[in-house]
Design a protein around this motif. Structure first.
Motif, PDB file in Angstrom:
ATOM      1  N   ALA A  70       0.812  -1.216   0.000  1.00 59.98           N
ATOM      2  CA  ALA A  70       0.000   0.000   0.000  1.00 59.98           C
ATOM      3  C   ALA A  70       0.846   1.267   0.000  1.00 59.98           C
ATOM      4  CB  ALA A  70      -0.926   0.009   1.205  1.00 59.98           C
ATOM      5  N   HIS A  71       2.118   1.154   0.385  1.00 57.59           N
ATOM      6  CA  HIS A  71       3.033   2.303   0.440  1.00 57.59           C
ATOM      7  C   HIS A  71       2.481   3.420   1.330  1.00 57.59           C
ATOM      8  CE1 HIS A  71       5.771   0.639  -2.538  1.00 57.59           C
ATOM      9  NE2 HIS A  71       4.728   0.373  -3.311  1.00 57.59           N
ATOM     10  N   THR A  72       1.858   3.032   2.421  1.00 54.13           N
ATOM     11  CA  THR A  72       1.397   4.003   3.411  1.00 54.13           C
ATOM     12  C   THR A  72       2.321   3.909   4.622  1.00 54.13           C
ATOM     13  OG1 THR A  72      -0.230   2.360   4.170  1.00 54.13           O
ATOM     14  CG2 THR A  72      -1.001   4.048   2.634  1.00 54.13           C
ATOM     15  N   SER A  73       2.112   2.921   5.471  1.00 53.70           N
ATOM     16  CA  SER A  73       3.027   2.644   6.571  1.00 53.70           C
ATOM     17  C   SER A  73       3.493   1.202   6.433  1.00 53.70           C
ATOM     18  CB  SER A  73       2.347   2.871   7.925  1.00 53.70           C
ATOM     19  OG  SER A  73       1.184   2.075   8.049  1.00 53.70           O
ATOM     20  N   PRO A  74       4.647   0.855   7.026  1.00 54.41           N
ATOM     21  CA  PRO A  74       5.188  -0.505   6.860  1.00 54.41           C
ATOM     22  C   PRO A  74       4.171  -1.587   7.220  1.00 54.41           C
ATOM     23  CG  PRO A  74       6.802   0.897   7.910  1.00 54.41           C
ATOM     24  CD  PRO A  74       5.530   1.698   7.843  1.00 54.41           C
ATOM     25  N   GLY A  75       4.090  -2.616   6.374  1.00 51.22           N
ATOM     26  CA  GLY A  75       3.210  -3.747   6.642  1.00 51.22           C
ATOM     27  C   GLY A  75       1.808  -3.615   6.091  1.00 51.22           C
ATOM     28  N   HIS A 135       2.874 -17.200   2.282  1.00 54.06           N
ATOM     29  CA  HIS A 135       4.266 -17.045   1.862  1.00 54.06           C
ATOM     30  C   HIS A 135       4.527 -15.629   1.344  1.00 54.06           C
ATOM     31  CE1 HIS A 135       5.535 -21.125   2.512  1.00 54.06           C
ATOM     32  NE2 HIS A 135       4.544 -21.610   1.769  1.00 54.06           N
ATOM     33  N   TRP A 136       3.561 -15.065   0.594  1.00 53.44           N
ATOM     34  CA  TRP A 136       3.725 -13.703   0.069  1.00 53.44           C
ATOM     35  C   TRP A 136       3.842 -12.708   1.215  1.00 53.44           C
ATOM     36  CZ3 TRP A 136       1.723  -8.863   0.327  1.00 53.44           C
ATOM     37  CH2 TRP A 136       2.040  -7.975  -0.703  1.00 53.44           C
ATOM     38  N   VAL A 137       2.953 -12.826   2.195  1.00 53.26           N
ATOM     39  CA  VAL A 137       2.950 -11.897   3.329  1.00 53.26           C
ATOM     40  C   VAL A 137       4.237 -12.015   4.138  1.00 53.26           C
ATOM     41  CG1 VAL A 137       1.834 -11.344   5.523  1.00 53.26           C
ATOM     42  CG2 VAL A 137       0.445 -11.755   3.486  1.00 53.26           C
ATOM     43  N   ALA A 138       4.717 -13.235   4.343  1.00 51.30           N
ATOM     44  CA  ALA A 138       5.959 -13.426   5.113  1.00 51.30           C
ATOM     45  C   ALA A 138       7.122 -12.718   4.430  1.00 51.30           C
ATOM     46  CB  ALA A 138       6.247 -14.914   5.272  1.00 51.30           C
ATOM     47  N   GLY A 139       7.233 -12.865   3.122  1.00 50.64           N
ATOM     48  CA  GLY A 139       8.295 -12.189   2.389  1.00 50.64           C
ATOM     49  C   GLY A 139       8.120 -10.680   2.376  1.00 50.64           C
ATOM     50  N   ALA A 162       9.068  -9.282   5.844  1.00 44.12           N
ATOM     51  CA  ALA A 162      10.520  -9.352   6.062  1.00 44.12           C
ATOM     52  C   ALA A 162      11.221  -8.230   5.300  1.00 44.12           C
ATOM     53  CB  ALA A 162      11.050 -10.705   5.622  1.00 44.12           C
ATOM     54  N   GLY A 163      10.719  -7.910   4.106  1.00 50.47           N
ATOM     55  CA  GLY A 163      11.325  -6.859   3.303  1.00 50.47           C
ATOM     56  C   GLY A 163      10.890  -5.461   3.694  1.00 50.47           C
ATOM     57  N   SER A 164       9.865  -5.347   4.538  1.00 47.78           N
ATOM     58  CA  SER A 164       9.320  -4.030   4.905  1.00 47.78           C
ATOM     59  C   SER A 164       9.745  -3.576   6.295  1.00 47.78           C
ATOM     60  CB  SER A 164       7.781  -4.060   4.868  1.00 47.78           C
ATOM     61  OG  SER A 164       7.305  -4.409   3.595  1.00 47.78           O
ATOM     62  N   GLU A 165      10.333  -4.479   7.074  1.00 47.66           N
ATOM     63  CA  GLU A 165      10.651  -4.111   8.450  1.00 47.66           C
ATOM     64  C   GLU A 165      11.685  -2.983   8.488  1.00 47.66           C
ATOM     65  OE1 GLU A 165      12.077  -7.834  10.002  1.00 47.66           O
ATOM     66  OE2 GLU A 165      14.155  -7.278   9.666  1.00 47.66           O
ATOM     67  N   LEU A 186       7.872  -8.835  16.389  1.00 47.14           N
ATOM     68  CA  LEU A 186       6.439  -8.583  16.566  1.00 47.14           C
ATOM     69  C   LEU A 186       5.824  -8.065  15.271  1.00 47.14           C
ATOM     70  CD1 LEU A 186       4.005  -8.464  18.459  1.00 47.14           C
ATOM     71  CD2 LEU A 186       4.714  -6.154  19.119  1.00 47.14           C
ATOM     72  N   PHE A 187       6.583  -7.246  14.532  1.00 52.87           N
ATOM     73  CA  PHE A 187       6.100  -6.720  13.257  1.00 52.87           C
ATOM     74  C   PHE A 187       5.848  -7.853  12.268  1.00 52.87           C
ATOM     75  CE2 PHE A 187       7.417  -5.290   8.929  1.00 52.87           C
ATOM     76  CZ  PHE A 187       6.307  -4.512   8.647  1.00 52.87           C
ATOM     77  N   ARG A 188       6.773  -8.803  12.179  1.00 48.36           N
ATOM     78  CA  ARG A 188       6.597  -9.913  11.238  1.00 48.36           C
ATOM     79  C   ARG A 188       5.451 -10.820  11.653  1.00 48.36           C
ATOM     80  NH1 ARG A 188      12.265  -9.821  11.613  1.00 48.36           N
ATOM     81  NH2 ARG A 188      12.238 -11.635  12.990  1.00 48.36           N
ATOM     82  N   LYS A 189       5.121 -10.816  12.944  1.00 46.88           N
ATOM     83  CA  LYS A 189       4.026 -11.655  13.434  1.00 46.88           C
ATOM     84  C   LYS A 189       2.665 -10.992  13.251  1.00 46.88           C
ATOM     85  CE  LYS A 189       2.487 -14.122  17.585  1.00 46.88           C
ATOM     86  NZ  LYS A 189       2.797 -14.438  19.010  1.00 46.88           N
ATOM     87  N   SER A 190       2.596  -9.680  13.464  1.00 45.60           N
ATOM     88  CA  SER A 190       1.303  -8.973  13.429  1.00 45.60           C
ATOM     89  C   SER A 190       1.112  -8.124  12.177  1.00 45.60           C
ATOM     90  CB  SER A 190       1.169  -8.069  14.658  1.00 45.60           C
ATOM     91  OG  SER A 190       2.094  -6.997  14.584  1.00 45.60           O
TER      92      SER A 190
END
Length: 212
Positions: free
Chosen positions: A38-43, A72-76, A79-82, A114-118
């Motif tokens: 979305a290019h708003t805030s990370p995640g 799988h898409w969301v996990a990647g 990981a790339g947005s943190e 926590l970011f990668r989890k939520s």
């Protein structure tokens, strides 16, 4: 070979576009398909809902369930947005950022886990390093109850003025979702910000400042 997961949709404005339906998610019982960052805030990501005819901007925590491909898409994606550690600490804009301390490395690792989890990343502020510039006229507009005590929040720590710089408050005050616990802002859920001529922002009620 044809990709049977690629399906054409028509939104409520009549626009035609293709989506990969293998990236399926369910939100409040409604099926949608992940589109993109979305290019708003990370995640945050755009998810298209055919029954609505438009997309929504959502986070991982909004999904009741998802397909294996979407997982799988969301996990990647996460990981790339943190945020990197200097962005997390709010020192990435400094010409000479101080080296992170062991405690800061530890907090950053907990934050990104926590970011990668939520999929949720609270807003990250810049760490103040110069004195707050505020005029007498601007001070007169504040509604601060009691003594004027500016503070800032960066790297999951409250910072307070000390001479010509800022230091971590000791002890750290209790916060409620980023606002001072028990304050008007905590009850309201957000600060009431005023833009200063110096470029800083300050909350009219609790004196939280954002450095620029």
């Amino acid at each position: 070979m044809a990709d049977h997961h690629k399906v054409e949709f028509v939104d409520q404005l009549g626009n035609r576009f293709m989506l990969d339906t293998s990236f399926e998610v369910v939100v409040n019982g409604e099926v949608g398909y992940i589109e993109e960052n979305a290019h708003t805030s990370p995640g945050r990501m755009h998810v298209y809902f055919p029954e609505r005819g438009h997309d929504r901007t959502l986070s991982l925590s909004d999904f009741e369930s998802m397909s294996e491909a979407a997982r799988h898409w969301v996990a990647g994606f996460l990981a790339g947005s943190e945020p990197g550690i200097y962005e997390y600490l709010g020192t990435n804009r400094l010409e000479e950022a101080p080296d992170p301390t062991p405690a800061e490395w530890s907090r950053w690792k907990e934050y990104t886990a926590l970011f990668r989890k939520s999929g949720f990343a609270p807003w990250l502020n810049s760490r103040p390093v110069t004195p707050l510039e505020i005029t007498d006229e601007e001070l007169a507009e504040l509604r601060v109850d009691g003594e004027f005590r500016p503070w800032s929040y960066a790297g999951e720590r409250v910072w307070v003025p000390s001479g010509d710089t800022w230091v971590e408050a000791d002890p750290q005050p209790e916060l409620d979702e980023g606002e001072l616990a028990g304050s008007i802002c905590s009850v309201r859920g957000h600060p009431d910000l005023m833009q200063l001529a110096s470029g800083w922002e300050i909350c009219l009620d609790c004196a939280e400042v954002t450095a620029y």
